[in-house]
Design an enzyme around this catalytic site. Sequence first.
Site, PDB file in Angstrom:
ATOM      1  N   GLY A  38      65.968  67.782  32.900  1.00 18.74           N
ATOM      2  CA  GLY A  38      64.709  67.270  32.367  1.00 18.74           C
ATOM      3  C   GLY A  38      63.579  67.363  33.383  1.00 18.74           C
ATOM      4  O   GLY A  38      63.788  67.135  34.571  1.00 18.74           O
ATOM      5  N   VAL A  40      61.744  70.045  34.412  1.00 18.19           N
ATOM      6  CA  VAL A  40      61.629  71.223  35.295  1.00 18.19           C
ATOM      7  C   VAL A  40      60.716  72.307  34.714  1.00 18.19           C
ATOM      8  O   VAL A  40      60.510  73.351  35.340  1.00 18.19           O
ATOM      9  CB  VAL A  40      63.016  71.832  35.622  1.00 18.19           C
ATOM     10  N   THR A  43      59.785  73.717  28.594  1.00 18.50           N
ATOM     11  CA  THR A  43      58.873  73.996  27.473  1.00 18.50           C
ATOM     12  C   THR A  43      57.834  75.040  27.859  1.00 18.50           C
ATOM     13  O   THR A  43      57.572  75.978  27.103  1.00 18.50           O
ATOM     14  CB  THR A  43      58.194  72.693  27.000  1.00 18.50           C
ATOM     15  N   ASP A  66      64.681  69.776  21.429  1.00 14.84           N
ATOM     16  CA  ASP A  66      64.616  68.587  22.283  1.00 14.84           C
ATOM     17  C   ASP A  66      63.990  67.444  21.477  1.00 14.84           C
ATOM     18  O   ASP A  66      62.896  67.601  20.933  1.00 14.84           O
ATOM     19  CB  ASP A  66      63.747  68.894  23.512  1.00 14.84           C
ATOM     20  N   GLU A 248      64.647  71.881  44.211  1.00  8.28           N
ATOM     21  CA  GLU A 248      65.094  70.587  44.739  1.00  8.28           C
ATOM     22  C   GLU A 248      66.605  70.489  44.556  1.00  8.28           C
ATOM     23  O   GLU A 248      67.172  71.139  43.662  1.00  8.28           O
ATOM     24  CB  GLU A 248      64.394  69.427  44.028  1.00  8.28           C
TER      25      GLU A 248
END
Length: 364
Positions: A38, A40, A43, A66, A248
């Site tokens: 979620g 990142v 969309t 989603d 990350e």
Amino acid sequence: MSNDSDIVDIDDGDLPDPSLKNIIDQKTLQWVFVGGKGGVGKTTTSCCLGVQLAKSRNKVLIVSTDPAHNLSDAFCQKIGREPTPIEGFDNLSAMEIDANNDMEEMQRNMSEQGTQDEDGGLSAMMSELTNSIPGIDEAMSFSELMKQVQDLDFDVVVFDTAPTGHTLRLLSFPTILEKALGKVMELKDRFGGLIGQATAMMGGGNNPGATQDAILGRLTETRAVINKVNDIFQDPAKTTFVCVCIPEFLSIYETERLVQELSKFGIDSHNIVVNQVLFPEKDAEELAEWYQSAKDALPPEAKEICSKMMARKRMQDKYIGQCFDLYGEDFNVTLMPLLDYEVRGSDKLKDFSEFLTNPVDMEE
């Protein structure tokens, strides 16, 4: 047989192209799933990929599965449950669907049908079966979605999926369901008329044999639909999965898990998009050299800002390096720059989408 020419050092020229051009060029593709952790940028990536595909395909559809739909926000226009033409395009549409609501509607229709039919036991038994096989409700909903989208007759469909866990469950349904329905069919062979008798006890009327046949007929139909979905999912000529992440630790870790799970279920995946990259054309050492030469002339506030930016850049470079170490030889890894504005609206999405096929030159 090998010779000396086979033993060569791998350089950047031997690595897969760092862009999604391979997806645009693969004309046989019908289903492109875009997924990841979620937050990142799934969309934005889905919308940009849809924009690029619309350049070479006749009809392109972007579907959001989603529950927290963002397509309307990305394109700055209202998008509903039916394909909505995107402003500024004549061959790009989008729709937002809620799999859970669709499933509730399906079950409601089945129960209504059961009360109207003479063989109310059939629907009662089907309802029991539906509730007893783990995940069958969402799987049937997804099968219905696939069927609905196929009927719409689009050249290619881009799925903007829910965060990783939900998506993996969705994509594993065909495999899990095939096994579950196979067990049910085995039980039919072993226990014969017991299913029919159970149906009769649940109000199946005077002809339990016919009711049993009807139940097994429905299960066979369900199995056929699931198998068809599974065949499409596992055909790399028709289906591929684009993994989206940011540089990350947690996101890279989630991507590794996603790639392994996709491989386990036989779903093609050879593209990774890394979003929110600070200055992808430069590395931290280059920026550090500039900072060392210029910092004495900077005011304290600027030094603090630059120091934080440099720390973030070093961290990103570390995880981008890990990403290329893990996937660089087999995957097309595309770096998307962090911008100083939000990518919203058709014009900005068109501009940003160019980075997917014409990536930043990292050799400059």
